[in-house]
Structure formats: C-alpha cells, structure tokens
Design a protein around this motif. Structure first.
Motif, PDB file in Angstrom:
ATOM      1  N   PRO A  55     -49.934  28.818   9.321  1.00 40.89           N
ATOM      2  CA  PRO A  55     -48.789  27.954   8.974  1.00 40.89           C
ATOM      3  C   PRO A  55     -48.907  26.535   9.512  1.00 40.89           C
ATOM      4  O   PRO A  55     -48.700  25.573   8.772  1.00 40.89           O
ATOM      5  N   ASN A  56     -49.252  26.384  10.794  1.00 42.15           N
ATOM      6  CA  ASN A  56     -49.364  25.043  11.360  1.00 42.15           C
ATOM      7  C   ASN A  56     -50.543  24.281  10.762  1.00 42.15           C
ATOM      8  O   ASN A  56     -50.433  23.097  10.437  1.00 42.15           O
ATOM      9  N   GLY A  57     -51.683  24.956  10.618  1.00 43.27           N
ATOM     10  CA  GLY A  57     -52.848  24.301  10.036  1.00 43.27           C
ATOM     11  C   GLY A  57     -52.597  23.880   8.599  1.00 43.27           C
ATOM     12  O   GLY A  57     -53.016  22.799   8.171  1.00 43.27           O
ATOM     13  N   GLY A  58     -51.897  24.743   7.835  1.00 46.52           N
ATOM     14  CA  GLY A  58     -51.580  24.400   6.451  1.00 46.52           C
ATOM     15  C   GLY A  58     -50.667  23.192   6.367  1.00 46.52           C
ATOM     16  O   GLY A  58     -50.842  22.323   5.504  1.00 46.52           O
ATOM     17  N   LEU A  59     -49.697  23.119   7.270  1.00 46.33           N
ATOM     18  CA  LEU A  59     -48.773  21.990   7.267  1.00 46.33           C
ATOM     19  C   LEU A  59     -49.491  20.694   7.636  1.00 46.33           C
ATOM     20  O   LEU A  59     -49.269  19.642   7.013  1.00 46.33           O
ATOM     21  N   ILE A  60     -50.352  20.754   8.653  1.00 40.52           N
ATOM     22  CA  ILE A  60     -51.110  19.564   9.039  1.00 40.52           C
ATOM     23  C   ILE A  60     -52.015  19.110   7.894  1.00 40.52           C
ATOM     24  O   ILE A  60     -52.143  17.912   7.609  1.00 40.52           O
ATOM     25  N   TYR A  61     -52.632  20.065   7.201  1.00 41.19           N
ATOM     26  CA  TYR A  61     -53.486  19.730   6.053  1.00 41.19           C
ATOM     27  C   TYR A  61     -52.671  19.004   4.978  1.00 41.19           C
ATOM     28  O   TYR A  61     -53.114  17.989   4.415  1.00 41.19           O
TER      29      TYR A  61
END
Length: 209
Positions: free
Chosen positions: A8-14
């Motif tokens: 979730p966090n990595g997807g949002l940062i992407y």
C-alpha cells in the motif's frame, strides 16, 4: 500494486511520483483555467512518508509557488488519539517533520472534536505548559530518557508546536475560525479592492448585527 509487486505505501509513493513527473502537463493546464481569486484545497493522502521522507509533495508545493499561488500546510491530528502526553508529543513531532520538509506556514488542527466523548482530556493539550509536559513525560518514561524528554519538550516549545486549533464539524463557528487561520497564513483576500460600502456606518446590515 499487483502488477508492480508493491504494498500500500509503495503503491501510493509510486502514484505520487508519477503525478510529480506529469505536473507540467495536466496540472499546469488546469491551473491556467482558474480565476485569480479561486481558492484551492488539495486533500493529501495521510501517509506520513509522503511528507517526511520523500520530496514529492515538497516539489508539488514549489510548483504551485512558481505559479504565484500562496500556499500553506494544514496538518490534521486526530483528537481521538490524543489522550496522554506521549501520544501528544508524538503528534507534535510528526507535525514538525511535515513543517520542516515542506517549509510552509502551517496550521495545526485537532480534528474530529465532534467525536470526542470527554473533551476535558483534549482541551488540556490545546495550549499546555512545556514544563508540565516534561514532568508528565518523566513520570511515564524510565529515568534514562530524561534528557531526551527535555530535548523533546524544548523543541515543542521552541517551535510553538503546542498550539492546535480544535475543529468541531457540528459548529459553524469552529469551521469559520479554522478557515480564518488558514486565510491569514495565505493572506487570502488581502489584494482585493476595499469596498467602501463595507465600512458605511449607515448600512442597515451593520445595524442588524
């Protein structure tokens, strides 16, 4: 997220980084269609990493400033979680990290006051004394943390991070006060022409007030 194997966090940062790479395309075009006195609110994701660890939102802010927008940060701290001094200090530190990263004037708000059952537990933290905070921290923490506690209390005091504005969505006066604090930060309306009728003592609306 599934395609790139991200959480979730990595997807949002992407996604935010993809947004950053395309600021000069769709966003610039949208901004050019606005009127001079339009008031914009950007509701940002709540993940603290976007504000404290990566430069995406800082670059987004700088893009707006290059377009001559007055910008301020509005940091919402959930009042339901501010029930003791350790949680309060933690919230202050998170708020300070955002302010340092974005380098903006900032309004700190205790949100969801309408959901707080015992407001006395919260009101103490709206304008507490740093020395009292330090005393409470020392009571809650082991003796070896006393120097750290003092440094944290001094930091909160130095940056005036003990000042929060309560927001109760049930009260129009609360919403207006929060908005006035934000308007003051961005100097909203200060460039507008003064309307003489607003200062006319014979205005019947003034008598009604």
């Amino acid at each position: 997220m599934e395609e790139l194997g991200l959480g979730p966090n990595g997807g949002l940062i992407y996604c935010m980084e993809h947004l950053e790479e395309n600021l000069d395309d769709w966003l610039t075009e949208e901004l050019e269609n606005l009127l001079d006195d339009d008031y914009l609110v950007f509701d940002c994701p709540g993940q603290i990493e976007l504000f404290s660890h990566v430069p995406v939102l800082k670059n987004f802010v700088e893009h707006l400033q290059r377009k001559n927008f007055n910008v301020c940060g509005v940091y919402l701290l959930d009042s339901q979680f501010i029930s003791d001094v350790t949680k309060f200090i933690s919230g202050c530190m998170a708020s300070l990290s955002v302010m340092v990263q974005l380098e903006l004037p900032q309004v700190n708000i205790l949100s969801k006051m309408d959901l707080v059952k015992n407001k006395r537990d919260i009101e103490y933290y709206l304008n507490p004394e740093p020395q009292i905070l330090l005393s409470e921290l020392n009571l809650r923490m082991a003796p070896q943390f006393e120097k750290l506690n003092k440094a944290l209390a001094d930091l909160v005091d130095e940056y005036s991070m003990v000042s929060f504005v309560p927001l109760d969505l049930r009260k129009e006066s609360s919403i207006r006060y929060v908005l006035s604090q934000i308007d003051n930060c961005i100097q909203y309306g200060e460039d507008a022409d003064v309307k003489v009728k607003d200062f006319d003592p014979d205005d019947p609306d003034d008598d009604a007030d």
